[in-house]
Write a protein that holds these residues in place. Sequence first.
Motif, PDB file in Angstrom:
ATOM      1  N   LEU A 106       0.648  -1.161   0.150  1.00  0.00           N
ATOM      2  CA  LEU A 106       0.040  -0.062  -0.001  1.00  0.00           C
ATOM      3  C   LEU A 106       0.896   1.279   0.022  1.00  0.00           C
ATOM      4  O   LEU A 106       0.480   2.132  -0.785  1.00  0.00           O
ATOM      5  N   VAL A 107       1.864   1.254   0.969  1.00  0.00           N
ATOM      6  CA  VAL A 107       2.908   2.500   0.770  1.00  0.00           C
ATOM      7  C   VAL A 107       3.550   2.666  -0.510  1.00  0.00           C
ATOM      8  O   VAL A 107       3.732   3.912  -0.970  1.00  0.00           O
ATOM      9  N   GLU A 108       3.927   1.639  -1.251  1.00  0.00           N
ATOM     10  CA  GLU A 108       4.838   1.839  -2.185  1.00  0.00           C
ATOM     11  C   GLU A 108       3.909   2.232  -3.738  1.00  0.00           C
ATOM     12  O   GLU A 108       4.343   3.098  -4.538  1.00  0.00           O
ATOM     13  N   ASN A 109       2.837   1.859  -3.289  1.00  0.00           N
ATOM     14  CA  ASN A 109       1.820   2.246  -4.595  1.00  0.00           C
ATOM     15  C   ASN A 109       1.032   3.146  -4.016  1.00  0.00           C
ATOM     16  O   ASN A 109      -0.228   3.705  -4.933  1.00  0.00           O
ATOM     17  N   LYS A 110       1.054   3.977  -3.309  1.00  0.00           N
ATOM     18  CA  LYS A 110       0.163   5.149  -2.659  1.00  0.00           C
ATOM     19  C   LYS A 110       0.472   6.015  -3.757  1.00  0.00           C
ATOM     20  O   LYS A 110       1.629   6.686  -3.731  1.00  0.00           O
ATOM     21  N   GLY A 111      -0.677   6.635  -4.051  1.00  0.00           N
ATOM     22  CA  GLY A 111      -0.607   7.783  -5.194  1.00  0.00           C
ATOM     23  C   GLY A 111      -0.449   7.238  -6.712  1.00  0.00           C
ATOM     24  O   GLY A 111      -0.539   8.130  -7.540  1.00  0.00           O
ATOM     25  N   THR A 112      -0.236   5.966  -7.023  1.00  0.00           N
ATOM     26  CA  THR A 112      -0.139   5.106  -8.129  1.00  0.00           C
ATOM     27  C   THR A 112      -1.115   4.519  -8.393  1.00  0.00           C
ATOM     28  O   THR A 112      -1.957   4.480  -9.409  1.00  0.00           O
ATOM     29  N   LEU A 113      -1.375   3.519  -7.497  1.00  0.00           N
ATOM     30  CA  LEU A 113      -2.530   2.538  -7.451  1.00  0.00           C
ATOM     31  C   LEU A 113      -3.678   2.978  -6.553  1.00  0.00           C
ATOM     32  O   LEU A 113      -5.043   2.755  -6.835  1.00  0.00           O
ATOM     33  N   TYR A 114      -3.489   3.443  -5.415  1.00  0.00           N
ATOM     34  CA  TYR A 114      -4.367   3.477  -4.407  1.00  0.00           C
ATOM     35  C   TYR A 114      -4.186   5.031  -4.117  1.00  0.00           C
ATOM     36  O   TYR A 114      -3.458   5.704  -3.999  1.00  0.00           O
ATOM     37  N   ASP A 115      -5.657   5.617  -3.624  1.00  0.00           N
ATOM     38  CA  ASP A 115      -5.705   6.957  -3.342  1.00  0.00           C
ATOM     39  C   ASP A 115      -4.949   7.214  -2.155  1.00  0.00           C
ATOM     40  O   ASP A 115      -4.986   6.477  -0.938  1.00  0.00           O
TER      41      ASP A 115
END
Length: 433
Positions: A406-415
């Motif tokens: 979730l942290v690594e993909n925050k702003g990319t996959l996840y709001d």
Amino acid sequence: MEYLKIISKIKEEEKNFENVEDFIFNIQNLLKKVSLKIFIEKNKITVSSENLENLDEKDNLFIHIITEDVNQFLEGKNYSNLFNELTISLIEQKNVEDLLDAILEKLEKIIPYTSANIALLENDALYYLSFRGYEKYGVEDFMRNFKMDKREFYTLKTVEYPNWVIIPETQWIKSHLMIPIIYENKILGLISFDSDTPYGFKEEDIEKVYPLLPLLGIALENAKLYEKLKKELEERIIAEEKYRRSFYQIVKFASDIVEMKDPYTSGHQKRVARISVIIGKELGLSQEKIRALAISSLLHDIGKIGIPSEILNKPSSLNPLERRFINIHPEIGYNLLRKIEIISDIAPIVYQHHERINGSGYPKGLKGEEILLEAKIIGVADVFEAMTSHRPYRSALPIDMAIKELVENKGTLYDPDVVDAFLKSLKEGRIIL
């Protein structure tokens, strides 16, 4: 060398395909450079030269390669679109007869039949429920009342079945293709195609239809389940005087149906609902939005009732066809829920819960603000719960690994706001695993 460049550019156009009209237009512009034109007849592409008398062997070879390549590419696109159309037809029709009619209509795009029918096997007899094309010969009523017992069903061959050639209603049939509908090693019925010309069908027609038959099997097996669920929901709502309490009982009932079909995810929807509601409260959502979030998260996987159990519980990686089945479950859920007036408002949330803010999700590839906030919340809760739970193909992953995702993909996959609200709630101990 010019020919090779054009072939390379055609491959680029295939890779960047968006729709047939633009594709054909772009290919036509490429071929103009070598004085070639495209003609379309009966869904087939023909490439021809403006200077036929000047063609040599190399030119003819190039034209043949281009024609075959473009036709094979478009045929593949048409088949893919047909697959998606048939899949959606499984849950868009109100009853079995409407569903079968829609399937025959779609199949006409790939099989050049004069008429076709679908018959179901019930109590050792075949009942013909869906027909297409027989009105041209005035025999639609004959087909509607026609019934074949089990003995005839298993021994029917045109050369051995005397009624085939002597009854007036079938004399116009010159070639016939009959394919059994088999689901989970059980014969459910037959799909039959007729042609008024000899040798009207080829082996490649069977190859085109055969991979689509599991869709028909799934439709027939699940139609009663859909109707039963819808009826149960509506009857309970009407019967109960206390609307809110009965409403949540119905939602739980629907959620339980999914988990009965997929035991490996037992409790998954309830845990996703608990996490989603906590995130929603942290974000300051209104009471009404929290209610919609709770219901939609409890039902976010309702579409899996239309997916075969052997795919849901497969202990190894999915093949491309199985992955396509899995990826349509949000759309199945949406089409099921939108027809139930009392919960139709949460259908779009269920539809979008696998979308990702960079457009890499499914089924529509929505981006950023195109995705409902409630769907973004369920997406984060769903990923975290799925990663930290046991699955048939792997053991539960460590919590740290799920947090890292979730942290690594925050702003990319996840709001980002949703992820931050989740992490804060987890850190403060409000999300209990």
